[in-house]
Scaffold this motif. Structure first.
Motif, PDB file in Angstrom:
ATOM      1  N   LYS A  13      -9.512  -3.823  -0.653  1.00 45.17           N
ATOM      2  CA  LYS A  13      -8.290  -2.695  -1.994  1.00 45.17           C
ATOM      3  C   LYS A  13      -9.294  -3.098  -3.457  1.00 45.17           C
ATOM      4  O   LYS A  13      -9.205  -2.843  -4.659  1.00 45.17           O
ATOM      5  CB  LYS A  13      -7.634  -3.623  -1.457  1.00 45.17           C
ATOM      6  CG  LYS A  13      -6.738  -2.976  -0.558  1.00 45.17           C
ATOM      7  CD  LYS A  13      -5.405  -3.244  -0.881  1.00 45.17           C
ATOM      8  CE  LYS A  13      -3.767  -2.334   0.112  1.00 45.17           C
ATOM      9  NZ  LYS A  13      -2.389  -3.146  -0.273  1.00 45.17           N
ATOM     10  N   ASP A  14     -10.078  -3.922  -3.326  1.00 45.51           N
ATOM     11  CA  ASP A  14     -10.614  -4.784  -4.382  1.00 45.51           C
ATOM     12  C   ASP A  14     -11.991  -4.174  -4.816  1.00 45.51           C
ATOM     13  O   ASP A  14     -12.791  -4.364  -5.925  1.00 45.51           O
ATOM     14  CB  ASP A  14     -10.842  -6.110  -4.840  1.00 45.51           C
ATOM     15  CG  ASP A  14     -11.171  -6.588  -3.873  1.00 45.51           C
ATOM     16  OD1 ASP A  14     -12.141  -6.406  -2.962  1.00 45.51           O
ATOM     17  OD2 ASP A  14     -11.890  -7.886  -4.006  1.00 45.51           O
ATOM     18  N   CYS A  15     -12.393  -2.803  -4.120  1.00 39.69           N
ATOM     19  CA  CYS A  15     -13.581  -2.560  -3.964  1.00 39.69           C
ATOM     20  C   CYS A  15     -13.630  -2.100  -5.688  1.00 39.69           C
ATOM     21  O   CYS A  15     -12.441  -0.922  -6.195  1.00 39.69           O
ATOM     22  CB  CYS A  15     -14.064  -1.571  -2.540  1.00 39.69           C
ATOM     23  SG  CYS A  15     -13.392  -0.324  -3.095  1.00 39.69           S
ATOM     24  N   SER A  16     -14.801  -1.532  -6.326  1.00 39.06           N
ATOM     25  CA  SER A  16     -14.307  -0.358  -7.505  1.00 39.06           C
ATOM     26  C   SER A  16     -14.668   0.981  -7.083  1.00 39.06           C
ATOM     27  O   SER A  16     -14.658   1.686  -6.042  1.00 39.06           O
ATOM     28  CB  SER A  16     -16.254  -0.435  -7.937  1.00 39.06           C
ATOM     29  OG  SER A  16     -17.132  -0.102  -7.398  1.00 39.06           O
ATOM     30  N   LEU A  17     -13.558   1.416  -8.023  1.00 39.52           N
ATOM     31  CA  LEU A  17     -13.033   2.810  -8.433  1.00 39.52           C
ATOM     32  C   LEU A  17     -14.231   4.150  -7.671  1.00 39.52           C
ATOM     33  O   LEU A  17     -14.227   5.397  -6.421  1.00 39.52           O
ATOM     34  CB  LEU A  17     -13.057   3.388  -9.305  1.00 39.52           C
ATOM     35  CG  LEU A  17     -12.079   5.243  -9.679  1.00 39.52           C
ATOM     36  CD1 LEU A  17     -11.024   5.393  -8.500  1.00 39.52           C
ATOM     37  CD2 LEU A  17     -11.550   4.687 -10.399  1.00 39.52           C
ATOM     38  N   SER A  18     -15.884   3.477  -8.002  1.00 36.17           N
ATOM     39  CA  SER A  18     -17.243   4.413  -7.974  1.00 36.17           C
ATOM     40  C   SER A  18     -17.285   4.224  -6.500  1.00 36.17           C
ATOM     41  O   SER A  18     -18.045   5.253  -5.046  1.00 36.17           O
ATOM     42  CB  SER A  18     -17.923   3.719  -8.470  1.00 36.17           C
ATOM     43  OG  SER A  18     -18.471   2.818  -8.320  1.00 36.17           O
ATOM     44  N   ARG A  19     -17.060   2.963  -5.516  1.00 34.30           N
ATOM     45  CA  ARG A  19     -17.062   3.163  -4.232  1.00 34.30           C
ATOM     46  C   ARG A  19     -16.296   3.278  -3.270  1.00 34.30           C
ATOM     47  O   ARG A  19     -16.397   3.919  -2.762  1.00 34.30           O
ATOM     48  CB  ARG A  19     -17.026   1.213  -3.798  1.00 34.30           C
ATOM     49  CG  ARG A  19     -17.245   0.957  -2.177  1.00 34.30           C
ATOM     50  CD  ARG A  19     -18.306   1.666  -2.124  1.00 34.30           C
ATOM     51  NE  ARG A  19     -18.232   1.123  -0.406  1.00 34.30           N
ATOM     52  CZ  ARG A  19     -18.611   1.357   1.106  1.00 34.30           C
ATOM     53  NH1 ARG A  19     -20.277   2.268   0.364  1.00 34.30           N
ATOM     54  NH2 ARG A  19     -18.882   0.993   1.988  1.00 34.30           N
ATOM     55  N   ALA A  65      -5.255   6.235 -11.044  1.00 33.38           N
ATOM     56  CA  ALA A  65      -7.236   5.877 -11.181  1.00 33.38           C
ATOM     57  C   ALA A  65      -7.865   7.598  -9.986  1.00 33.38           C
ATOM     58  O   ALA A  65      -9.150   8.119 -10.914  1.00 33.38           O
ATOM     59  CB  ALA A  65      -7.427   5.341 -11.019  1.00 33.38           C
ATOM     60  N   GLU A  81     -10.094  11.366 -12.019  1.00 31.97           N
ATOM     61  CA  GLU A  81     -11.327  12.543 -11.331  1.00 31.97           C
ATOM     62  C   GLU A  81     -10.911  14.275 -11.280  1.00 31.97           C
ATOM     63  O   GLU A  81     -10.220  14.575 -10.747  1.00 31.97           O
ATOM     64  CB  GLU A  81     -11.814  11.822 -10.040  1.00 31.97           C
ATOM     65  CG  GLU A  81     -12.425   9.951 -10.041  1.00 31.97           C
ATOM     66  CD  GLU A  81     -13.244  10.037 -11.103  1.00 31.97           C
ATOM     67  OE1 GLU A  81     -14.530  11.053 -10.603  1.00 31.97           O
ATOM     68  OE2 GLU A  81     -13.807   9.655 -11.301  1.00 31.97           O
TER      69      GLU A  81
END
Length: 255
Positions: A129-135, A22, A26
């Motif tokens: 660990k389950d935060c969003s990729l943007s975060r 993921a 970027e």
């Protein structure tokens, strides 16, 4: 374009590979993965030798823990974690060996005490660990701007832990300051793990004299064992005696 080099350190292979994939999507991120603390340190050393230093480590808080195990709790203010392969110990090791690398701890649960320990060890952030990729990307870019990132729900608990740790450290420092120079040197030897006979040989004192100094140290620190004295000394920032390089004074002359 300035590229950010990220190393994901997690012993759950599927999670590590998914997160690395993921992040690699970027345009300004280069990412690698390691499955253990020792593997991560080897990656850091190799990258530094090749002139491709990593910028950020994303470290699993429970690195190396058995599935379902409850992380051991440590007393607030008891100093950095011991050297080892767990996540927080890795953070502490990286701070010493690669001070230019920013570390962010990835955690499955909110834990103010462990988050405070991570910050004390040198981490710049604690992220779910389950935060969003943007975060997560915002945190990665933020720590490179010298920012510290914590979930809002943890702020109060972490501040409470850090305040308690500071109080413990201040009290410990005050007790250590009450020692004489010789007692302080004996304490440093104790922190280095030396027994009475070894301290006596190192400081050119009799074992009986060293025993008296050790008893005085315990009394002034208000503890009843060598282990407790060493723990207090570490909280106060007392360095262990440098067994290889320290110079010991004997009868007014350098020995």
């Amino acid at each position: 374009m300035v590229r950010i080099r990220v190393l994901v350190v997690d012993d759950h292979r599927i999670f590590a590979e998914s997160l690395a994939a993921a992040l690699a999507a970027e345009p300004d991120v280069d990412v690698s993965a390691a499955g253990s603390g020792p593997a991560a340190l080897r990656c850091l050393e190799r990258a530094a030798a090749e002139g491709r230093r990593f910028d950020v480590l994303l470290v699993d808080a429970d690195l190396g823990a058995a599935p379902g195990a409850v992380p051991a709790q440590r007393e607030s203010g008891s100093g950095p974690p011991p050297t080892g392969s767990d996540g927080i110990a890795l953070v502490a090791g990286v701070r010493v060996s690669h001070p230019g690398v920013r570390t962010v701890v990835l955690a499955e649960r909110d834990d103010p005490r462990r988050a405070a320990l991570a910050l004390q060890a040198g981490a710049s952030g604690w992220v779910a660990k389950d935060c969003s990729l943007s975060r997560l990307l915002a945190v990665i870019r933020g720590v490179l701007r010298e920012e510290t990132h914590l979930p809002p729900a943890l702020l109060t608990g972490v501040l409470r832990e850090l305040t308690a740790a500071r109080k413990h450290r201040t009290d410990s420092e005050r007790l250590v300051e009450s020692l004489t120079p010789r007692e302080h040197e004996v304490l440093r030897c104790m922190v280095a793990g030396l027994g009475r006979k070894d301290v006596a040989a190192r400081l050119f004192l009799s074992p009986h004299t060293v025993r008296t100094h050790m008893q005085n140290v315990l009394g002034k620190l208000g503890v009843h064992s060598t282990l407790a004295a060493v723990a207090l000394a570490r909280r106060a920032g007392v360095r262990p005696a440098d067994l290889a390089g320290d110079v010991v004074e004997r009868s007014g002359q350098l020995a």
